[in-house]
Design an enzyme around this catalytic site. Structure first.
Site, PDB file in Angstrom:
ATOM      1  N   LYS A 111       0.859  -1.187   0.000  1.00  0.00           N
ATOM      2  CA  LYS A 111       0.000   0.000   0.000  1.00  0.00           C
ATOM      3  C   LYS A 111       0.892   1.232   0.000  1.00  0.00           C
ATOM      4  O   LYS A 111       1.695   1.426   0.903  1.00  0.00           O
ATOM      5  CB  LYS A 111      -0.881  -0.012   1.253  1.00  0.00           C
ATOM      6  CG  LYS A 111      -1.684   1.254   1.440  1.00  0.00           C
ATOM      7  CD  LYS A 111      -2.580   1.174   2.650  1.00  0.00           C
ATOM      8  CE  LYS A 111      -3.321   2.473   2.859  1.00  0.00           C
ATOM      9  NZ  LYS A 111      -4.220   2.405   4.027  1.00  0.00           N
ATOM     10  N   LYS A 149      -2.263  -1.337  -3.798  1.00  0.00           N
ATOM     11  CA  LYS A 149      -3.148  -0.179  -3.666  1.00  0.00           C
ATOM     12  C   LYS A 149      -2.336   1.090  -3.733  1.00  0.00           C
ATOM     13  O   LYS A 149      -1.335   1.168  -3.037  1.00  0.00           O
ATOM     14  CB  LYS A 149      -3.878  -0.280  -2.324  1.00  0.00           C
ATOM     15  CG  LYS A 149      -4.685   0.936  -1.964  1.00  0.00           C
ATOM     16  CD  LYS A 149      -5.229   0.812  -0.580  1.00  0.00           C
ATOM     17  CE  LYS A 149      -5.872   2.138  -0.252  1.00  0.00           C
ATOM     18  NZ  LYS A 149      -6.038   2.353   1.132  1.00  0.00           N
TER      19      LYS A 149
HETATM   20  C1  PBG Z   1      -6.980   3.489   5.945  1.00  0.00           C
HETATM   21  C2  PBG Z   1      -7.311   3.373   4.492  1.00  0.00           C
HETATM   22  C3  PBG Z   1      -7.189   4.368   3.490  1.00  0.00           C
HETATM   23  C4  PBG Z   1      -7.749   3.802   2.327  1.00  0.00           C
HETATM   24  C5  PBG Z   1      -8.166   2.520   2.645  1.00  0.00           C
HETATM   25  N1  PBG Z   1      -7.867   2.270   3.983  1.00  0.00           N
HETATM   26  C6  PBG Z   1      -6.701   5.744   3.534  1.00  0.00           C
HETATM   27  C7  PBG Z   1      -5.329   6.044   3.954  1.00  0.00           C
HETATM   28  O1  PBG Z   1      -4.470   5.170   4.055  1.00  0.00           O
HETATM   29  O2  PBG Z   1      -5.098   7.230   4.215  1.00  0.00           O
HETATM   30  C8  PBG Z   1      -7.889   4.501   0.998  1.00  0.00           C
HETATM   31  C9  PBG Z   1      -8.985   4.002   0.118  1.00  0.00           C
HETATM   32  C10 PBG Z   1      -9.374   4.929  -0.987  1.00  0.00           C
HETATM   33  O3  PBG Z   1      -8.778   5.992  -1.228  1.00  0.00           O
HETATM   34  O4  PBG Z   1     -10.335   4.577  -1.704  1.00  0.00           O
HETATM   35  N2  PBG Z   1      -5.678   3.201   6.300  1.00  0.00           N
HETATM   36 ZN    ZN Z   2      -5.176   3.822   8.498  1.00  0.00          ZN
END
Ligand code: PBG
Ligand code: ZN
Length: 334
Positions: free
Chosen positions: A204, A257
């Protein structure tokens, strides 16, 4: 070696294979079916709540009762599952994010209601703390402001167990802490949730594409950013190592992601693992296509189809996507 004359023009004409729609259909890979999609949903306390999210047309924050209602046509359309994100009020947020593991917390309540209404539906839950901490980071912070990795793991394990206890089929840790997968797997097994699947947000990235989501979730960090724990998009090798480590720690499904800026990472990971790979087509990617279409700079349906097929072509087995609740509108043939 010189090429045989048969292998090139004019004997070879590639346009033969795509001359008519019927021929193209024969050779084209199909768009993934609805069963490959997971729809992310935002739930909050209350009843009768349905709040549209500004930057995400057709997506709302819902109370559990409205979510159950909204799922009716989605289940009908054959969607593969949902991924639940919870919102909590500012006054319930604390340093640790303890509202995330309450037995009667919002995610736990939503899971129970959805499972009651649709026992066969695959329900995934996001396991993170940023929507529950008063500082908006994905774990507690030490005196220097750094997110405390090992303390976060203890809390994340508690959250995951509480989701499993509520009936979640798949828990999906997204905090990007080192060792979070091992910590959660151990806690799940100790609590006799050995059947609960873990889908790790294993690669991620610290991305600028999460903006609309953070608005939806009210989970933006109060100070600083998430670059100290989410992967650097400029260091692909380390980002892939994280997925490989998560596999070793016991993840059942890996994830890349965002999806569209990281198609190369999906493909590279595909070559390094035999685990299923999920790709998360994130909020900013969704908003971007809508914005272009609204201005008349792109046709929504073709651009959604092209980008979604690209994610599948890169090697994703399942796609977490805000288009999932519009499957027929967007992906069904005209
Ligand atoms: C939480 C999380 C996030 C997303 C999914 N889980 C945001 C982040 O890491 O700030 C993003 C999902 C999206 O943008 O559709 N950790
Ligand atoms: Zn988070």
């Amino acid at each position: 070696m010189t090429e045989t004359p048969m292998a090139s023009f004019p004997a070879t004409r590639l346009r033969r294979l795509r001359r008519t729609p019927a021929l193209r259909r024969l050779f084209d890979a199909p768009l993934p079916g609805p069963e490959k999609f997971i729809w992310p949903v935002f739930v909050k306390e209350g009843s009768g709540v349905r709040e549209p999210i500004q930057a995400m047309p057709k997506q709302c924050r819902m109370s559990p009762d409205i979510l159950v209602e909204a799922l009716n046509p989605i289940v009908e359309s054959g969607i593969g599952g949902i991924l639940i994100f919870g919102l909590t009020s500012e006054r319930e947020k604390d340093h640790e994010g303890s509202a995330a593991y309450r037995e009667d917390g919002i995610v736990q309540t939503a899971v129970r209601k959805v499972k009651h209404a649709y026992p066969g539906m695959v329900v995934c839950t996001d396991v993170c703390l940023c929507a529950y901490t008063d500082h908006g980071h994905c774990g507690p912070r030490d005196a220097t402001g750094d997110v405390e990795n090992d303390a976060a793991n203890t809390t994340l394990a508690r959250v995951a167990v509480s989701h499993a206890a509520a009936g979640a089929d798949i828990v999906a840790p997204s905090a990007m802490m080192d060792g979070q997968v091992a910590s959660i797997r151990k806690a799940l097994d100790t609590a006799a949730f050995e059947k609960t699947i873990m889908m790790s947000y294993s690669t991620k990235f610290a991305s600028s594409m999460y903006g609309p989501f953070r608005e939806a979730e009210q989970s933006a960090p109060q100070q600083g950013d998430r670059k100290g724990y989410q992967a650097s998009y400029a260091d692909a090798r380390t980002a892939i190592r994280k997925s490989i480590l998560d596999e070793a720690e016991g993840a059942d499904i890996l994830m890349v992601k965002p999806a569209l800026f990281y198609l190369d990472i999906i493909t590279r990971l595909r070559d390094e693992t035999k685990l299923p790979i999920a790709a998360y087509n994130v909020s900013g990617e969704y908003a971007m296509l809508h914005a272009a279409a609204e201005r008349g700079w792109a046709d929504l349906k073709p651009v959604v189809r092209e980008s979604t097929l690209a994610i599948a072509r890169a090697g994703a087995d399942i796609i977490i996507s805000y288009w999932a609740n519009q499957y027929r509108e967007v992906f069904a043939d005209d």
